[in-house]
Design a protein around this motif. Structure first.
Motif, PDB file in Angstrom:
ATOM      1  N   LYS A  43      -5.412  19.218   3.867  1.00 36.66           N
ATOM      2  CA  LYS A  43      -4.587  19.813   4.893  1.00 36.66           C
ATOM      3  C   LYS A  43      -5.508  20.143   6.140  1.00 36.66           C
ATOM      4  O   LYS A  43      -6.598  20.364   6.195  1.00 36.66           O
ATOM      5  CB  LYS A  43      -4.252  21.168   4.027  1.00 36.66           C
ATOM      6  CG  LYS A  43      -3.348  21.104   2.981  1.00 36.66           C
ATOM      7  CD  LYS A  43      -2.870  22.253   2.429  1.00 36.66           C
ATOM      8  CE  LYS A  43      -2.092  23.013   3.584  1.00 36.66           C
ATOM      9  NZ  LYS A  43      -1.437  24.235   2.822  1.00 36.66           N
ATOM     10  N   THR A  44      -4.579  20.369   7.146  1.00 33.87           N
ATOM     11  CA  THR A  44      -5.058  20.987   8.322  1.00 33.87           C
ATOM     12  C   THR A  44      -4.276  21.946   8.781  1.00 33.87           C
ATOM     13  O   THR A  44      -2.771  21.888   8.660  1.00 33.87           O
ATOM     14  CB  THR A  44      -5.156  19.823   9.674  1.00 33.87           C
ATOM     15  OG1 THR A  44      -6.023  18.716   9.124  1.00 33.87           O
ATOM     16  CG2 THR A  44      -5.727  20.370  10.793  1.00 33.87           C
TER      17      THR A  44
ATOM     18  N   VAL B 117      -7.876  23.806  12.095  1.00 39.45           N
ATOM     19  CA  VAL B 117      -9.168  23.971  11.309  1.00 39.45           C
ATOM     20  C   VAL B 117      -8.874  22.934   9.890  1.00 39.45           C
ATOM     21  O   VAL B 117      -7.696  23.128   9.435  1.00 39.45           O
ATOM     22  CB  VAL B 117      -9.529  25.278  10.868  1.00 39.45           C
ATOM     23  CG1 VAL B 117      -8.543  26.013  10.083  1.00 39.45           C
ATOM     24  CG2 VAL B 117     -10.712  25.395  10.068  1.00 39.45           C
ATOM     25  N   GLY B 118      -9.549  22.188   9.508  1.00 41.00           N
ATOM     26  CA  GLY B 118      -9.459  21.610   8.216  1.00 41.00           C
ATOM     27  C   GLY B 118      -9.647  22.420   7.287  1.00 41.00           C
ATOM     28  O   GLY B 118     -10.682  23.067   7.058  1.00 41.00           O
ATOM     29  N   ALA B 119      -8.663  22.577   6.353  1.00 36.23           N
ATOM     30  CA  ALA B 119      -8.502  23.437   5.255  1.00 36.23           C
ATOM     31  C   ALA B 119      -8.938  22.998   3.874  1.00 36.23           C
ATOM     32  O   ALA B 119      -8.885  23.817   3.051  1.00 36.23           O
ATOM     33  CB  ALA B 119      -7.165  23.976   5.406  1.00 36.23           C
TER      34      ALA B 119
ATOM     35  N   TYR C 236     -14.107  22.662   9.458  1.00 30.22           N
ATOM     36  CA  TYR C 236     -14.017  21.518  10.488  1.00 30.22           C
ATOM     37  C   TYR C 236     -13.017  21.860  11.586  1.00 30.22           C
ATOM     38  O   TYR C 236     -11.884  22.644  11.269  1.00 30.22           O
ATOM     39  CB  TYR C 236     -13.628  20.153   9.523  1.00 30.22           C
ATOM     40  CG  TYR C 236     -14.554  19.971   8.765  1.00 30.22           C
ATOM     41  CD1 TYR C 236     -14.332  20.563   7.269  1.00 30.22           C
ATOM     42  CD2 TYR C 236     -15.486  19.077   8.901  1.00 30.22           C
ATOM     43  CE1 TYR C 236     -15.118  20.188   6.348  1.00 30.22           C
ATOM     44  CE2 TYR C 236     -16.578  18.654   7.808  1.00 30.22           C
ATOM     45  CZ  TYR C 236     -16.354  19.306   6.634  1.00 30.22           C
ATOM     46  OH  TYR C 236     -17.250  18.704   5.784  1.00 30.22           O
ATOM     47  N   LEU C 237     -13.168  21.855  12.584  1.00 31.85           N
ATOM     48  CA  LEU C 237     -12.346  22.317  13.944  1.00 31.85           C
ATOM     49  C   LEU C 237     -11.980  21.312  14.914  1.00 31.85           C
ATOM     50  O   LEU C 237     -12.815  20.452  15.145  1.00 31.85           O
ATOM     51  CB  LEU C 237     -13.075  23.303  14.811  1.00 31.85           C
ATOM     52  CG  LEU C 237     -13.643  24.545  13.632  1.00 31.85           C
ATOM     53  CD1 LEU C 237     -14.517  25.656  14.431  1.00 31.85           C
ATOM     54  CD2 LEU C 237     -12.148  25.722  13.465  1.00 31.85           C
ATOM     55  N   PHE C 238     -10.772  21.518  15.204  1.00 33.12           N
ATOM     56  CA  PHE C 238     -10.142  20.367  16.305  1.00 33.12           C
ATOM     57  C   PHE C 238      -9.484  21.044  17.373  1.00 33.12           C
ATOM     58  O   PHE C 238      -8.922  22.408  17.153  1.00 33.12           O
ATOM     59  CB  PHE C 238      -9.252  19.514  15.382  1.00 33.12           C
ATOM     60  CG  PHE C 238      -9.602  18.892  14.225  1.00 33.12           C
ATOM     61  CD1 PHE C 238      -9.630  19.854  13.071  1.00 33.12           C
ATOM     62  CD2 PHE C 238     -10.139  17.687  14.072  1.00 33.12           C
ATOM     63  CE1 PHE C 238     -10.170  19.190  12.052  1.00 33.12           C
ATOM     64  CE2 PHE C 238     -10.477  17.058  12.877  1.00 33.12           C
ATOM     65  CZ  PHE C 238     -10.712  17.753  11.706  1.00 33.12           C
ATOM     66  N   TRP C 239      -9.301  20.381  18.452  1.00 36.35           N
ATOM     67  CA  TRP C 239      -8.458  20.778  19.481  1.00 36.35           C
ATOM     68  C   TRP C 239      -7.583  19.624  19.923  1.00 36.35           C
ATOM     69  O   TRP C 239      -8.130  18.230  19.856  1.00 36.35           O
ATOM     70  CB  TRP C 239      -9.029  20.972  20.979  1.00 36.35           C
ATOM     71  CG  TRP C 239      -9.490  22.439  20.951  1.00 36.35           C
ATOM     72  CD1 TRP C 239     -10.826  23.082  20.745  1.00 36.35           C
ATOM     73  CD2 TRP C 239      -8.528  23.768  21.095  1.00 36.35           C
ATOM     74  NE1 TRP C 239     -10.498  24.518  20.966  1.00 36.35           N
ATOM     75  CE2 TRP C 239      -9.408  24.728  21.276  1.00 36.35           C
ATOM     76  CE3 TRP C 239      -7.215  23.628  21.554  1.00 36.35           C
ATOM     77  CZ2 TRP C 239      -8.626  26.062  21.642  1.00 36.35           C
ATOM     78  CZ3 TRP C 239      -6.696  24.926  21.941  1.00 36.35           C
ATOM     79  CH2 TRP C 239      -7.497  25.923  21.808  1.00 36.35           C
ATOM     80  N   TYR C 240      -6.286  19.536  19.807  1.00 33.81           N
ATOM     81  CA  TYR C 240      -5.115  18.399  20.141  1.00 33.81           C
ATOM     82  C   TYR C 240      -4.393  18.933  21.290  1.00 33.81           C
ATOM     83  O   TYR C 240      -4.264  20.127  21.689  1.00 33.81           O
ATOM     84  CB  TYR C 240      -4.157  18.337  18.869  1.00 33.81           C
ATOM     85  CG  TYR C 240      -4.872  17.722  17.558  1.00 33.81           C
ATOM     86  CD1 TYR C 240      -5.417  18.219  16.707  1.00 33.81           C
ATOM     87  CD2 TYR C 240      -4.826  16.399  17.448  1.00 33.81           C
ATOM     88  CE1 TYR C 240      -6.042  17.863  15.404  1.00 33.81           C
ATOM     89  CE2 TYR C 240      -5.296  15.570  16.583  1.00 33.81           C
ATOM     90  CZ  TYR C 240      -5.841  16.463  15.456  1.00 33.81           C
ATOM     91  OH  TYR C 240      -6.354  15.774  14.204  1.00 33.81           O
TER      92      TYR C 240
END
Lengths: 113, 112
Positions: free
Chosen positions: B99-100, B93-95, B32-36
């Motif tokens: 957790k992230t 990344v959602g770990a 699960y991937l994120f950009w902030y």
């Protein structure tokens, strides 16, 4: 809109003082987090809480404790502040688990002298 | 172990130029991937996220990111940068569980 507020934007404390950082969210999120942000290191998780009175250690819990007595409020406590705890502290909250968006407060910049 | 690498500590681009911020992750399962984005004096705000499906993800403020499993990458792009895009950008990344894992961040400077 989700709102996460932190009690102070800037704090100056002396070595050895007990420091309380407060975080409040208004969206009934189960999960709340405390991160520490340092240049070149990104965000490192200190503690998180997935329910009232429940807490889990993150990656760097040493020197910190937390309290969650109400769902909307998550407190970070520095039992005896030290100069190496000078940093930016970010609180976040989210609903659900890994795929959900985290919502962040504006941060508290703490200087320990 | 899960990790996120942002190879560029800072990047400078001219206003109106295109932008690409690099992100590589290490994670055993489907990530699960994120950009902030973090504007000066602010907390982090989600730009976009990827879980499954179309590997090109559209986000807010005209940003997009492409997931490439073969390269373990999730690079952020914008075709034309505005001065207001100057900020710090974090890939995450959602770990698993709650957790992230965040990368160290890339600071973007925009010159006129």
């Amino acid at each position: 809109d989700v709102k996460v507020t932190q009690s102070s934007r800037y704090l100056v404390k002396r070595t050895g003082e007990k420091v309380f950082l407060e975080c409040v969210q208004d969206m009934d999120h189960e999960n709340m987090f405390w991160y520490r942000q340092d240049p070149g290191l990104g965000l490192r998780l200190i503690y998180f809480s997935y329910d009232v009175k429940m807490k889990e250690k993150g990656d760097i819990p040493e020197g910190y404790s937390v309290s969650r007595e109400k769902k909307e409020r998550f407190s970070l406590i520095l039992e005896s502040a030290s100069t190496n705890q000078t940093s930016m502290y970010l609180c976040a909250s989210k609903h659900g688990t890994v795929q959900e968006t985290q919502y962040f407060g504006p941060g508290t910049r703490l200087l320990v002298l | 172990a899960q990790s996120v690498t942002q190879p560029d500590i800072h990047i400078t681009v001219s206003e109106g130029a295109s932008l690409e911020l690099r992100c590589n992750y290490s994670y055993g399962a489907t990530p699960y991937l994120f950009w902030y984005v973090q504007s000066p004096g602010q907390g982090l705000q989600l730009l976009l996220k990827y879980f499954s499906g179309d590997t090109l993800v559209q986000g807010i403020k005209g940003f997009e990111a492409e997931f490439k499993r073969s390269q373990s990458s999730f690079n952020l792009r914008k075709p034309s940068v505005h001065w207001s895009d100057a900020a710090e950008y974090f890939c995450a990344v959602g770990a698993g569980g709650f957790k992230t894992i965040f990368g160290a961040g890339t600071r973007l400077f925009v010159k006129a």
